[in-house]
Write an enzyme that holds these catalytic residues in place. Structure first.
Site, PDB file in Angstrom:
ATOM      1  N   SER A 290      -0.161 -13.959 -11.902  1.00  0.00           N
ATOM      2  CA  SER A 290      -0.239 -12.497 -11.825  1.00  0.00           C
ATOM      3  C   SER A 290      -1.505 -12.048 -11.123  1.00  0.00           C
ATOM      4  O   SER A 290      -2.546 -12.713 -11.201  1.00  0.00           O
ATOM      5  CB  SER A 290      -0.218 -11.952 -13.252  1.00  0.00           C
ATOM      6  OG  SER A 290      -0.697 -10.633 -13.286  1.00  0.00           O
TER       7      SER A 290
ATOM      8  N   TYR B 130      -3.495 -11.344 -21.551  1.00  0.00           N
ATOM      9  CA  TYR B 130      -2.398 -11.645 -20.619  1.00  0.00           C
ATOM     10  C   TYR B 130      -2.947 -12.348 -19.379  1.00  0.00           C
ATOM     11  O   TYR B 130      -2.458 -13.406 -18.980  1.00  0.00           O
ATOM     12  CB  TYR B 130      -1.690 -10.342 -20.227  1.00  0.00           C
ATOM     13  CG  TYR B 130      -0.696 -10.500 -19.101  1.00  0.00           C
ATOM     14  CD1 TYR B 130       0.479 -11.224 -19.284  1.00  0.00           C
ATOM     15  CD2 TYR B 130      -0.934  -9.935 -17.850  1.00  0.00           C
ATOM     16  CE1 TYR B 130       1.388 -11.373 -18.243  1.00  0.00           C
ATOM     17  CE2 TYR B 130      -0.033 -10.080 -16.807  1.00  0.00           C
ATOM     18  CZ  TYR B 130       1.129 -10.803 -17.015  1.00  0.00           C
ATOM     19  OH  TYR B 130       2.021 -10.959 -15.985  1.00  0.00           O
TER      20      TYR B 130
HETATM   21  P1  NAD Z   1      10.484  -9.483 -17.945  1.00  0.00           P
HETATM   22  O1  NAD Z   1       9.851  -9.260 -19.281  1.00  0.00           O
HETATM   23  O2  NAD Z   1      11.502  -8.528 -17.473  1.00  0.00           O
HETATM   24  O3  NAD Z   1      11.073 -10.949 -17.865  1.00  0.00           O
HETATM   25  C1  NAD Z   1      10.612 -12.016 -18.642  1.00  0.00           C
HETATM   26  C2  NAD Z   1      11.790 -12.569 -19.411  1.00  0.00           C
HETATM   27  O4  NAD Z   1      11.318 -13.714 -20.124  1.00  0.00           O
HETATM   28  C3  NAD Z   1      12.348 -11.599 -20.439  1.00  0.00           C
HETATM   29  O5  NAD Z   1      13.746 -11.432 -20.253  1.00  0.00           O
HETATM   30  C4  NAD Z   1      12.044 -12.245 -21.792  1.00  0.00           C
HETATM   31  O6  NAD Z   1      13.087 -12.023 -22.744  1.00  0.00           O
HETATM   32  C5  NAD Z   1      11.899 -13.705 -21.414  1.00  0.00           C
HETATM   33  N1  NAD Z   1      10.989 -14.438 -22.292  1.00  0.00           N
HETATM   34  C6  NAD Z   1       9.763 -14.070 -22.732  1.00  0.00           C
HETATM   35  N2  NAD Z   1       9.239 -15.031 -23.490  1.00  0.00           N
HETATM   36  C7  NAD Z   1      10.149 -16.038 -23.522  1.00  0.00           C
HETATM   37  C8  NAD Z   1      10.195 -17.294 -24.151  1.00  0.00           C
HETATM   38  N3  NAD Z   1       9.205 -17.714 -24.933  1.00  0.00           N
HETATM   39  N4  NAD Z   1      11.283 -18.082 -23.963  1.00  0.00           N
HETATM   40  C9  NAD Z   1      12.321 -17.656 -23.191  1.00  0.00           C
HETATM   41  N5  NAD Z   1      12.335 -16.460 -22.593  1.00  0.00           N
HETATM   42  C10 NAD Z   1      11.261 -15.664 -22.756  1.00  0.00           C
HETATM   43  O7  NAD Z   1       9.261  -9.556 -16.911  1.00  0.00           O
HETATM   44  P2  NAD Z   1       9.273  -9.641 -15.317  1.00  0.00           P
HETATM   45  O8  NAD Z   1       8.626  -8.415 -14.828  1.00  0.00           O
HETATM   46  O9  NAD Z   1      10.603 -10.037 -14.831  1.00  0.00           O
HETATM   47  O10 NAD Z   1       8.240 -10.821 -15.119  1.00  0.00           O
HETATM   48  C11 NAD Z   1       8.631 -12.165 -14.813  1.00  0.00           C
HETATM   49  C12 NAD Z   1       7.356 -12.991 -14.702  1.00  0.00           C
HETATM   50  O11 NAD Z   1       6.506 -12.439 -13.678  1.00  0.00           O
HETATM   51  C13 NAD Z   1       6.518 -13.029 -15.959  1.00  0.00           C
HETATM   52  O12 NAD Z   1       5.958 -14.306 -16.072  1.00  0.00           O
HETATM   53  C14 NAD Z   1       5.435 -11.996 -15.696  1.00  0.00           C
HETATM   54  O13 NAD Z   1       4.280 -12.271 -16.442  1.00  0.00           O
HETATM   55  C15 NAD Z   1       5.226 -12.183 -14.220  1.00  0.00           C
HETATM   56  N6  NAD Z   1       4.657 -11.023 -13.520  1.00  0.00           N
HETATM   57  C16 NAD Z   1       5.365  -9.864 -13.442  1.00  0.00           C
HETATM   58  C17 NAD Z   1       4.805  -8.778 -12.780  1.00  0.00           C
HETATM   59  C18 NAD Z   1       5.529  -7.467 -12.648  1.00  0.00           C
HETATM   60  O14 NAD Z   1       4.938  -6.522 -12.108  1.00  0.00           O
HETATM   61  N7  NAD Z   1       6.769  -7.338 -13.087  1.00  0.00           N
HETATM   62  C19 NAD Z   1       3.539  -8.879 -12.198  1.00  0.00           C
HETATM   63  C20 NAD Z   1       2.853 -10.088 -12.305  1.00  0.00           C
HETATM   64  C21 NAD Z   1       3.437 -11.159 -12.950  1.00  0.00           C
END
Ligand code: NAD
Length: 353
Positions: A141, A166
């Site tokens: 991130s 985080y």
């Molecule tokens: P999101 O919360 O929509 O997707 C993450 C999914 O992982 C969720 O559906 C959740 O139910 C599942 N999850 C969480 N913990 C889990 C576990 N222990 N076992 C199995 N499933 C689990 O988030 P997103 O925005 O799609 O983000 C995806 C990835 O990208 C994450 O790692 C997030 O930290 C990273 N990220 C996202 C952003 C953003 O702006 N959306 C920015 C930087 C990094």
């Protein structure tokens, strides 16, 4: 770069009921033939579970002939389950997107981050060690840049000043992956995503929250008195970046000293054009009016309040994405107005009922 043809491969995408993961699987459905795609997600209730269910439903409906797609409701922090999954499938490529997301939530709910982002990620690494994969790609991130002042943020910059747990877990993921790449020769690439937005996105994120509030006629709070800049990146650009990276793993090389260099890399994926939050909200509001979500005569000025910075927040995020362009020939392309237009049109449909 070690080229990987993803056709006919067995691919694990963790967290694919989530925003980015579901878009990635949709894209893989379109591009690949003969692939097996496994999606594991624990369907946690960090935000509206019905949104995750609707994404899964869409994936089931789009699943192409000849693609073996499996959804497993399970937790990556459950080591026996992850070991069993890797025993069963022998994955070629793993994309770890499952994580507890959200900066502010980590201030009050640290346990969720330790479980999913550290223990869960460790389980994925261990499974990759025991069942060698061609490439492990994982979500890091932009938050790892923490309080860094120098912009744009480059992956060559020092990052040792996280301002939230985080961010600390995401930086830890990079260090853990480096260690596994070095000790066990696992090709891994971490992707530092910058503020991802788009249709069916995350309701906990500012643009979504603003939309919900404006629709109800509530006041929206704009942090740091509007002086925040975010490098918003449209989800299709993020997905394109992930797919490119999945296809090229860091090569096993030797350094000038003759010692092996770990097959490890980290890239930024960000639009490289940070937008001031006030300007962002103006474009969002215009697109919501255009899509019919807000009335034509909506008085935006009456619904905004400028407030101080919140704990865990940083004033600016700004990606130097030149390394991704250099190594994978890709730079995000979708403008903020275009991306917010897609979001507003989706919102108008999804919340029509
Ligand atoms: P999101 O919360 O929509 O997707 C993450 C999914 O992982 C969720 O559906 C959740 O139910 C599942 N999850 C969480 N913990 C889990 C576990 N222990 N076992 C199995 N499933 C689990 O988030 P997103 O925005 O799609 O983000 C995806 C990835 O990208 C994450 O790692 C997030 O930290 C990273 N990220 C996202 C952003 C953003 O702006 N959306 C920015 C930087 C990094």
């Amino acid at each position: 770069m070690q080229q990987i043809d993803l056709n006919n491969k067995t691919i694990l995408v963790t967290g694919a009921a989530g925003f980015i993961g579901s878009n990635l699987v949709k894209r893989l459905f379109k591009d690949l033939s003969g692939a097996t795609i496994v999606n594991i997600d624990n369907m946690n209730d960090y935000y509206d579970v019905s949104l995750k269910e609707s994404r899964l439903k869409e994936l089931e409906a789009l699943k192409p002939e000849g693609c073996n797609y499996q959804f497993i409701k399970g937790d990556i922090a459950d080591k026996p389950l992850i070991d069993k999954l890797f025993d069963q499938y022998h994955f070629d490529v793993v994309v770890n997107l499952a994580a507890q997301a959200g900066v502010r939530y980590s201030i009050t709910n640290p346990d969720a981050y330790i479980q999913s982002n550290l223990i869960g990620f460790y389980n994925i690494l261990e499974a990759c060690r025991n069942h060698p994969v061609e490439h492990l790609v994982y979500a890091s991130s932009s938050s790892v840049y923490g309080g860094n002042k120098k912009v744009p943020f480059s992956t060559d910059d020092r990052v040792d000043n996280p301002v939230s747990l985080y961010a600390a877990t995401k930086k830890s993921n990079e260090l853990m992956a480096h260690c596994y790449s070095k000790l066990y020769d696992i090709p891994s690439t971490g992707l530092r995503f910058f503020t991802v937005y788009g249709p069916a996105g995350r309701p906990d994120m500012a643009y979504f929250g603003f939309t919900n509030k404006l629709l109800k006629g509530d006041t929206i709070q704009i942090y740091n008195y509007g002086n925040c800049r975010r490098d918003f990146t449209y989800v299709d650009d993020i997905v394109e970046g992930i797919v490119r990276v999945m296809q090229g793993a860091p090569e096993r090389k030797k350094g000038d000293d003759g010692l092996p260099i770990p097959p490890y890399a980290v890239y930024n994926i960000g639009g490289g054009q940070p937008e001031n939050l006030l300007d962002f909200v103006t474009i969002l509001q215009e697109e919501l009016v255009r899509a019919g979500v807000l009335p034509q005569d909506f008085d935006f000025e009456a619904h905004k309040q400028l407030v101080p910075m919140q704990p865990g927040d940083v004033p600016t995020t700004y990606a130097d994405a030149t390394a991704l362009e250099r190594d994978y020939g890709f730079t995000p392309k979708i403008t903020l107005r275009e991306g917010l237009r897609h979001f507003a049109e989706w919102y108008a449909q999804f919340y029509k009922k």
